[in-house]
Motif scaffolding. Structure first.
Motif, mmCIF file in Angstrom:
data_model
loop_
_atom_site.group_PDB
_atom_site.id
_atom_site.type_symbol
_atom_site.label_atom_id
_atom_site.label_comp_id
_atom_site.label_asym_id
_atom_site.label_seq_id
_atom_site.Cartn_x
_atom_site.Cartn_y
_atom_site.Cartn_z
ATOM 1 N N MET A 153 0.833 -1.189 0.000
ATOM 2 C CA MET A 153 0.000 0.000 0.000
ATOM 3 C C MET A 153 0.878 1.253 0.000
ATOM 4 O O MET A 153 0.537 2.233 -0.637
ATOM 5 C CB MET A 153 -0.899 -0.016 1.234
ATOM 6 C CG MET A 153 -1.872 -1.172 1.279
ATOM 7 S SD MET A 153 -3.284 -0.948 0.229
ATOM 8 C CE MET A 153 -4.263 0.077 1.232
ATOM 9 N N THR A 176 -0.994 2.447 6.063
ATOM 10 C CA THR A 176 -2.335 1.977 6.416
ATOM 11 C C THR A 176 -2.623 2.094 7.906
ATOM 12 O O THR A 176 -3.728 2.450 8.294
ATOM 13 C CB THR A 176 -2.539 0.523 5.963
ATOM 14 O OG1 THR A 176 -1.492 -0.281 6.490
ATOM 15 C CG2 THR A 176 -2.542 0.431 4.466
ATOM 16 N N SER A 225 -12.524 1.494 2.556
ATOM 17 C CA SER A 225 -11.745 2.141 1.490
ATOM 18 C C SER A 225 -10.348 1.534 1.405
ATOM 19 O O SER A 225 -9.831 1.303 0.307
ATOM 20 C CB SER A 225 -11.642 3.638 1.741
ATOM 21 O OG SER A 225 -12.907 4.232 1.732
ATOM 22 N N CYS A 282 -8.620 -0.540 -1.706
ATOM 23 C CA CYS A 282 -7.279 -0.258 -2.244
ATOM 24 C C CYS A 282 -6.444 -1.539 -2.275
ATOM 25 O O CYS A 282 -5.756 -1.814 -3.257
ATOM 26 C CB CYS A 282 -6.579 0.806 -1.402
ATOM 27 S SG CYS A 282 -7.241 2.458 -1.590
ATOM 28 N N TYR A 310 0.328 3.252 -3.328
ATOM 29 C CA TYR A 310 -0.554 4.391 -3.079
ATOM 30 C C TYR A 310 0.065 5.486 -2.219
ATOM 31 O O TYR A 310 -0.513 6.551 -2.063
ATOM 32 C CB TYR A 310 -1.849 3.925 -2.395
ATOM 33 C CG TYR A 310 -2.647 2.923 -3.182
ATOM 34 C CD1 TYR A 310 -3.155 3.253 -4.435
ATOM 35 C CD2 TYR A 310 -2.905 1.669 -2.687
ATOM 36 C CE1 TYR A 310 -3.896 2.336 -5.157
ATOM 37 C CE2 TYR A 310 -3.642 0.747 -3.393
ATOM 38 C CZ TYR A 310 -4.138 1.086 -4.634
ATOM 39 O OH TYR A 310 -4.876 0.186 -5.343
#
Length: 135
Positions: free
Chosen positions: A1, A9, A22, A26, A5
């Motif tokens: 992640m 997290t 959400s 992802c 992105y």
């Protein structure tokens, strides 16, 4: 992640900037070749380029084997192992046979979920994690 992105997290959940749903969306939509897919050994652990390269290697090995002396060439070469094809004993369950009649059985991985408290999540996330580069 974090790599795909740019999200931490744990911080996103702790500061309530993103909802868990959400973050789950992802995670489920990570691109092919992501570390999560590699770690789970799923078929999308490789990108299209990785599969094409493996196919080229398989074809070249087969071509060299087929064009060698039949008395000296040995056994037919085995294809390059692809992710998602390995048999796992403790975490896979046999799926239904593909409908082509070839007896090919798909393997699926079942990951069980477990609810944890915020304190348990804090303890888990406070551990030292290392990034393993695959190559």
């Amino acid at each position: 992640m974090r790599r795909v992105y740019g999200l931490d997290t744990y911080e996103e959940l702790k500061l309530r900037r993103m909802r868990p749903r959400s973050l789950a969306a992802c995670a489920a939509n990570l691109p092919d070749g992501s570390m999560v897919w590699r770690r789970l050994g799923l078929a999308n652990a490789w990108t299209v380029q990785d599969y094409l390269t493996a196919t080229l290697v398989d074809q070249m090995n087969m071509w060299m084997w087929a064009n060698s002396d039949p008395k000296k060439r040995g056994q037919k070469p085995k294809p390059v192992p692809r992710p998602g094809n390995a048999t796992r004993t403790n975490s896979t369950h046999a799926g239904k046979s593909d409908g082509d009649g070839a007896g090919v059985t798909r393997r699926t991985r079942h990951i069980e979920t477990k609810a944890v408290t915020v304190d348990e999540l804090d303890r888990f996330m406070s551990q030292h994690f290392t990034t393993i580069e695959s190559g």
